[in-house]
Design an enzyme around this catalytic site. Sequence first.
Site, mmCIF file in Angstrom:
data_model
loop_
_atom_site.group_PDB
_atom_site.id
_atom_site.type_symbol
_atom_site.label_atom_id
_atom_site.label_comp_id
_atom_site.label_asym_id
_atom_site.label_seq_id
_atom_site.Cartn_x
_atom_site.Cartn_y
_atom_site.Cartn_z
ATOM 1 N N GLU A 27 0.507 -50.879 -24.586
ATOM 2 C CA GLU A 27 0.959 -50.459 -23.266
ATOM 3 C C GLU A 27 -0.088 -50.712 -22.186
ATOM 4 O O GLU A 27 0.247 -50.730 -20.988
ATOM 5 C CB GLU A 27 1.330 -48.964 -23.288
ATOM 6 C CG GLU A 27 2.567 -48.631 -24.091
ATOM 7 C CD GLU A 27 2.288 -48.421 -25.577
ATOM 8 O OE1 GLU A 27 3.200 -47.998 -26.298
ATOM 9 O OE2 GLU A 27 1.139 -48.677 -26.019
ATOM 10 N N GLU A 41 4.191 -53.727 -38.349
ATOM 11 C CA GLU A 41 4.626 -52.846 -39.443
ATOM 12 C C GLU A 41 4.672 -51.431 -38.873
ATOM 13 O O GLU A 41 3.734 -50.666 -38.989
ATOM 14 C CB GLU A 41 3.649 -52.955 -40.625
ATOM 15 C CG GLU A 41 4.164 -52.315 -41.913
ATOM 16 C CD GLU A 41 3.933 -50.808 -41.956
ATOM 17 O OE1 GLU A 41 4.866 -50.070 -41.555
ATOM 18 O OE2 GLU A 41 2.856 -50.383 -42.378
ATOM 19 N N GLU A 50 6.538 -41.016 -37.645
ATOM 20 C CA GLU A 50 5.307 -41.598 -37.095
ATOM 21 C C GLU A 50 5.517 -43.043 -36.662
ATOM 22 O O GLU A 50 4.621 -43.873 -36.704
ATOM 23 C CB GLU A 50 4.148 -41.501 -38.099
ATOM 24 C CG GLU A 50 3.624 -40.093 -38.270
ATOM 25 C CD GLU A 50 2.266 -40.045 -38.932
ATOM 26 O OE1 GLU A 50 1.953 -40.978 -39.695
ATOM 27 O OE2 GLU A 50 1.521 -39.074 -38.683
#
Length: 259
Positions: A27, A41, A50
């Site tokens: 970000e 992944e 999570e």
Amino acid sequence: DVAVHARSVVQQNQLGHCVTVIQKRVEDCQLDEYVDVIVSEWMGYCLMYESMLNSVLFARDHWLRPDGLLFPSSAVVFAAPVNVQRFWEDRVLSWSRMKEAYGVDMSCLRGVAERTTLRHVQMVDLHGEDVLARAESVLALNLKTVTPEELQKLTGSFSFQSYGSSEWHGIAVWFVVTFPGSPMTHLSTAPFFEGTHWQQSVLFLDSPVQLSQDDRLEGRLTMEPCGSHGRFLRIGLSCSLPNSEEPVDKVFLLDDNTC
């Protein structure tokens, strides 16, 4: 630090001219051009625990070319009713057997173990023979089109028909992700294939239910972030019970107390 070690690998293999390691949250990145491929992944227990999928979608929306590829490109969550007697004996009933085995009475902890097991999602290594009906897909994500808003609450339905007579302990959940290519490649966490660190996730009924052949079990699953802890999960299960007018209606947590 992963980024430091990655730079060492790049240097040792003389790939600095074509590989750049950026040590930032995606970000916070600024890129000079769009990318052809995003590999991540991001999957967790029950697919979304999570999960870093929101970060992948941010990268997709800001940096991926319109014809670019995502690895994986899609994900499907499956569910099935299961018998997990081995797990129940090991996790709950074993506390009542400690005195006989080791000379120490720890039966007072059985209630704690039972409440924890029934309230939280449990990670279990299942076998194919533990599955009591044909698995059904309950959630499907196309990573090219899914939005962060849609991830705030995922909902799917199921309808199982039991294979035969057995004790039913709960609903198991697992996922399959697909990677683009010709042919496409699949990574499955189903109990019918070689085990993975994701295992399978089991939502326990409050008490076992006896199933007969062809009993029909219908219901819904929901997944949503757990309050202010956006990477934890709250999973809702509603399901009919054979020969009962009272359906299952439970909420399970998947958080640090689970794993």
